[in-house]
Design a protein around this motif. Structure first.
Motif, short mmCIF file in Angstrom:
data_model
loop_
_atom_site.label_atom_id
_atom_site.label_comp_id
_atom_site.label_asym_id
_atom_site.label_seq_id
_atom_site.Cartn_x
_atom_site.Cartn_y
_atom_site.Cartn_z
N THR A 129 67.60 45.91 89.76
CA THR A 129 67.27 44.72 90.55
C THR A 129 67.49 44.95 92.05
O THR A 129 67.30 44.05 92.85
CB THR A 129 68.10 43.49 90.09
OG1 THR A 129 69.50 43.79 90.27
CG2 THR A 129 67.86 43.18 88.61
N TYR A 130 67.93 46.17 92.40
CA TYR A 130 68.14 46.51 93.81
C TYR A 130 67.20 47.64 94.23
O TYR A 130 66.59 48.30 93.39
CB TYR A 130 69.60 46.94 94.04
CG TYR A 130 70.59 45.87 93.61
CD1 TYR A 130 70.76 44.72 94.37
CD2 TYR A 130 71.32 46.00 92.43
CE1 TYR A 130 71.64 43.73 93.98
CE2 TYR A 130 72.20 45.00 92.02
CZ TYR A 130 72.36 43.87 92.81
OH TYR A 130 73.22 42.88 92.42
N ILE A 131 67.14 47.87 95.54
CA ILE A 131 66.22 48.90 96.06
C ILE A 131 66.91 50.27 96.05
O ILE A 131 66.40 51.21 95.44
CB ILE A 131 65.79 48.54 97.50
CG1 ILE A 131 65.08 47.16 97.50
CG2 ILE A 131 64.87 49.62 98.07
CD1 ILE A 131 64.93 46.54 98.89
N HIS A 132 68.03 50.37 96.72
CA HIS A 132 68.81 51.63 96.79
C HIS A 132 70.28 51.26 97.00
O HIS A 132 70.83 51.50 98.10
CB HIS A 132 68.29 52.58 97.89
CG HIS A 132 67.79 51.86 99.11
ND1 HIS A 132 66.80 52.35 99.93
CD2 HIS A 132 68.14 50.66 99.65
CE1 HIS A 132 66.57 51.49 100.91
NE2 HIS A 132 67.38 50.46 100.75
N PRO A 133 70.88 50.64 95.97
CA PRO A 133 72.22 50.09 96.15
C PRO A 133 73.29 51.14 96.45
O PRO A 133 73.23 52.26 95.93
CB PRO A 133 72.50 49.41 94.81
CG PRO A 133 71.62 50.11 93.83
CD PRO A 133 70.38 50.48 94.59
#
Ligand code: OOG
Ligand code: MG
Length: 257
Positions: A97-101
């Motif tokens: 659910t994140y881009i590049h956490p």
């Protein structure tokens, strides 16, 4: 018509977050300065509040040299925290659910009463009810985690999620506590609370001052993240993350695989 469209920029950043899709940096292109960037941040967070989220506190960013060096921006910044970003201690997040956490070890304060801008550090113990180890999950909405100062401010200082460990009464000294970030039981970063503006109490001072410039007053019961003591580390699916702060204990977060 002016080239600057704060609501439109906020919408782009919000969409980048909700769809986990990076966007190009935009501040230079649209002529966004620091003040206007805080205006975009306000509009961006307002979109969350309009969806039913609640403000639960503030976070500081780039209060340590390690963080400034990692992202190439050397100004202290602040952002807003909502209840939807708060993951219970020991809880898990879905990395997809994140881009590049990335994760970073932090110190959190629970505010007791409203510190006034310019209030001396000595007043800290009255202003803070409790202290805790914390993990912040940051996820820049910009491609390659690369941004300018106004870009990152507009993007609510990359705020995405946070975990707070057990609260303790404020210990005697907070200015030189060892900090560890462990991933899967291995030490990934080592530091000290001294890295946070020399003393994390100073981050509260700065937060009161800088947010006050934009008409934002800290509130009783709010959480305050003082900023990471070390550089941030990419969060991979399946990882077990632990932040350990001497005297304060640990906060843990799992990344679902
Ligand atoms: C900006 C946010 C910095 C901290 O603790 O220094 C921050 C970023 O690194 O993307 O949260
Ligand atoms: Mg942080």
């Amino acid at each position: 018509m002016s080239g600057l469209d704060p609501a439109g920029i906020a919408e782009q950043l919000d969409k980048a977050a909700t769809t986990a899709t990076a966007i190009p940096q935009l501040a230079a292109e649209v002529g966004l300065d620091v003040d206007a960037a805080y205006g975009v941040q306000t509009a961006l967070v307002q979109r969350r509040l309009d969806r039913g989220e609640r403000l639960v506190g503030l976070k500081m960013g780039l209060t340590s040299k390690a963080k400034m060096a990692q992202v190439g921006v050397d100004e202290v910044i602040w952002g807003r925290l909502t209840d939807a970003m708060w993951v219970p201690d020991g809880g898990s997040v879905d990395v997809s659910t994140y881009i590049h956490p990335r994760v970073e070890p932090e110190v959190a304060f629970l505010l007791d009463r409203l510190p006034e801008p310019g209030e001396p550090l000595g007043a800290f113990t009255d202003a803070v009810r409790a202290v805790a180890p914390a993990i912040e999950l940051i996820d820049s909405r910009y491609a390659n985690f690369t941004f300018s100062l106004p870009d990152v401010i507009a993007d609510n200082t990359s705020a995405a999620a946070f975990v707070i460990g057990p609260w303790s009464p404020v210990p005697d000294g907070l200015d030189n506590l060892g900090v560890l970030l462990e991933i899967d039981g291995r030490v990934a970063q080592v530091g000290s609370t001294a890295a946070i503006l020399g003393d994390p109490r100073r981050a509260l001072d700065e937060g009161v001052r800088l947010a006050g410039r934009h008409g934002v007053r800290l509130r009783e019961g709010w959480v305050f993240l003082a900023g990471a003591a070390t550089a941030a580390v990419p969060l991979r699916p399946g990882a077990q993350v632990r932040a350990v702060v001497e005297k304060l204990g640990t906060a843990t977060l799992k990344a679902a695989s």
